[in-house]
Scaffold this active site. Sequence first.
Site, PDB file in Angstrom:
ATOM      1  N   PRO A 100       0.830  -1.212   0.000  1.00 20.82           N
ATOM      2  CA  PRO A 100       0.000   0.000   0.000  1.00 20.82           C
ATOM      3  C   PRO A 100       0.866   1.264   0.000  1.00 20.82           C
ATOM      4  CG  PRO A 100      -0.489  -1.411   1.908  1.00 20.82           C
ATOM      5  CD  PRO A 100       0.635  -2.057   1.174  1.00 20.82           C
ATOM      6  N   GLY A 104       3.769   3.664   5.224  1.00 23.99           N
ATOM      7  CA  GLY A 104       4.912   3.331   6.071  1.00 23.99           C
ATOM      8  C   GLY A 104       5.505   1.968   5.775  1.00 23.99           C
ATOM      9  N   LEU A 105       5.102   1.347   4.645  1.00 18.43           N
ATOM     10  CA  LEU A 105       5.639   0.022   4.315  1.00 18.43           C
ATOM     11  C   LEU A 105       6.715   0.090   3.227  1.00 18.43           C
ATOM     12  CD1 LEU A 105       2.450  -2.252   4.471  1.00 18.43           C
ATOM     13  CD2 LEU A 105       4.347  -2.206   6.060  1.00 18.43           C
ATOM     14  N   GLY A 106       7.199   1.272   2.944  1.00 15.26           N
ATOM     15  CA  GLY A 106       8.345   1.399   2.041  1.00 15.26           C
ATOM     16  C   GLY A 106       8.010   1.208   0.576  1.00 15.26           C
ATOM     17  N   SER A 107       6.779   1.523   0.186  1.00 13.19           N
ATOM     18  CA  SER A 107       6.349   1.283  -1.191  1.00 13.19           C
ATOM     19  C   SER A 107       7.252   1.958  -2.239  1.00 13.19           C
ATOM     20  CB  SER A 107       4.886   1.728  -1.312  1.00 13.19           C
ATOM     21  OG  SER A 107       4.629   2.360  -2.494  1.00 13.19           O
ATOM     22  N   ALA A 109      10.385   3.073  -2.068  1.00 14.48           N
ATOM     23  CA  ALA A 109      11.738   2.511  -2.128  1.00 14.48           C
ATOM     24  C   ALA A 109      11.721   1.134  -2.783  1.00 14.48           C
ATOM     25  CB  ALA A 109      12.328   2.423  -0.720  1.00 14.48           C
ATOM     26  N   ALA A 110      10.681   0.338  -2.504  1.00 16.85           N
ATOM     27  CA  ALA A 110      10.614  -1.014  -3.072  1.00 16.85           C
ATOM     28  C   ALA A 110      10.386  -0.948  -4.588  1.00 16.85           C
ATOM     29  CB  ALA A 110       9.509  -1.816  -2.394  1.00 16.85           C
ATOM     30  N   ASP A 151      14.930   3.172   4.455  1.00 11.03           N
ATOM     31  CA  ASP A 151      13.955   2.440   3.630  1.00 11.03           C
ATOM     32  C   ASP A 151      14.633   1.773   2.433  1.00 11.03           C
ATOM     33  OD1 ASP A 151      12.173   3.541   5.385  1.00 11.03           O
ATOM     34  OD2 ASP A 151      10.801   4.321   3.865  1.00 11.03           O
TER      35      ASP A 151
HETATM   36  C1  MEV Z   1      10.264   6.258   7.267  1.00 12.57           C
HETATM   37  O1  MEV Z   1      10.096   4.899   6.910  1.00 12.57           O
HETATM   38  C2  MEV Z   1      11.222   6.384   8.418  1.00 12.57           C
HETATM   39  C3  MEV Z   1      11.504   7.809   8.880  1.00 12.57           C
HETATM   40  O2  MEV Z   1      12.441   7.694   9.965  1.00 12.57           O
HETATM   41  C4  MEV Z   1      12.063   8.670   7.784  1.00 12.57           C
HETATM   42  C5  MEV Z   1      13.476   8.279   7.370  1.00 12.57           C
HETATM   43  O3  MEV Z   1      14.170   7.571   8.092  1.00 12.57           O
HETATM   44  O4  MEV Z   1      13.897   8.745   6.306  1.00 12.57           O
HETATM   45  C6  MEV Z   1      10.244   8.471   9.445  1.00 12.57           C
END
Ligand code: MEV
Length: 312
Positions: A100, A104-107, A109-110, A151
């Site tokens: 999704p 916050g699941l790194g979409s 970057a993946a 990420d």
């Molecule tokens: C995001 O997945 C993690 C954060 O610490 C941002 C980052 O490290 O770049 C919020």
Amino acid sequence: MTHTAVKATAPGKIILFGEHSVVYGQPAIAVPVSQVRATCTVRENSAGTGILLNAPDIDRREYLSAAGENDPLALVVRRTLDALGVDAPSLEITVTSTIPIACGLGSGAAISAAIIRALGEFFRRPFESQTVSDIAFEVEKIYHGTPSGIDNTVVAFAQPIFFTKGQPIERLTVGAPLTFVIGDTGIKSPTYKVVGDLRARRTENPAAFDPIFAEMGTLARNARAAIERGDAASVGQLMGENHAILRKLGISHPMLDALVGAAMDAGALGAKLSGAGWGGNMIALATPDSAAKIGAALASAGAKRVIKTVVR
Ligand code: MEV
């Protein structure tokens, strides 16, 4: 030279400890989530009309030449072709993802990592994981403002990491498998907004924030030791402490707190928000036996999606 079509994938990720403080030089812990993945397929564009980008999930099909200079998909393709030293090939690049977006699941970057790997393999010059991470980081910098690099590193290496910004990656040894249940609030929260807000507040008063970040760094170091010795009870306790600090920093959201509470009531060893906050995901540490109950409790407390993952 003709090339056969190639496919590459990259996993999602969760941050176990140290989100946000990692941006300020403190260590953090992240692990891949292989249940959700980004996939990229590269094949020759037999029409010979240049590079066609396909992203069916978002109804997108257009030529690279028509994409804006800072378009994320176009940017990662251009940077990767530069790294390969390949000039103006005719390709069809298709990207799909089950991760999704903005949760916050790194979409992001993946997706970058899958494209970089697939292009390297297509041209028979597979990249080292560090190079995949470095190219993906270039794109993260444009989208996330001041990312730490955690990420892109965890999705490129696809293994548990103890990460400090600007330092060589440290692989994490997991003493005993840890079962996590991820609860998605369904609230989209772009990382750059939360990171930017915290940065602005910290710039006004570094003395108020830096000791808190240092405390989070200590939690991450203690968590590393607990993970390495297979001490799930301590990992859970430290997760609770990390969540309390993130709340104090104004990074949480009532829905994240409600899901954390529901997981704890259902017997989690610990629970916290994971990633940028203000929405997105939370994680709960379960035992193999309590995972189903915790997952059900998260769903009935309003989680839009629940994913179980085991870290080894
Ligand atoms: C995001 O997945 C993690 C954060 O610490 C941002 C980052 O490290 O770049 C919020």
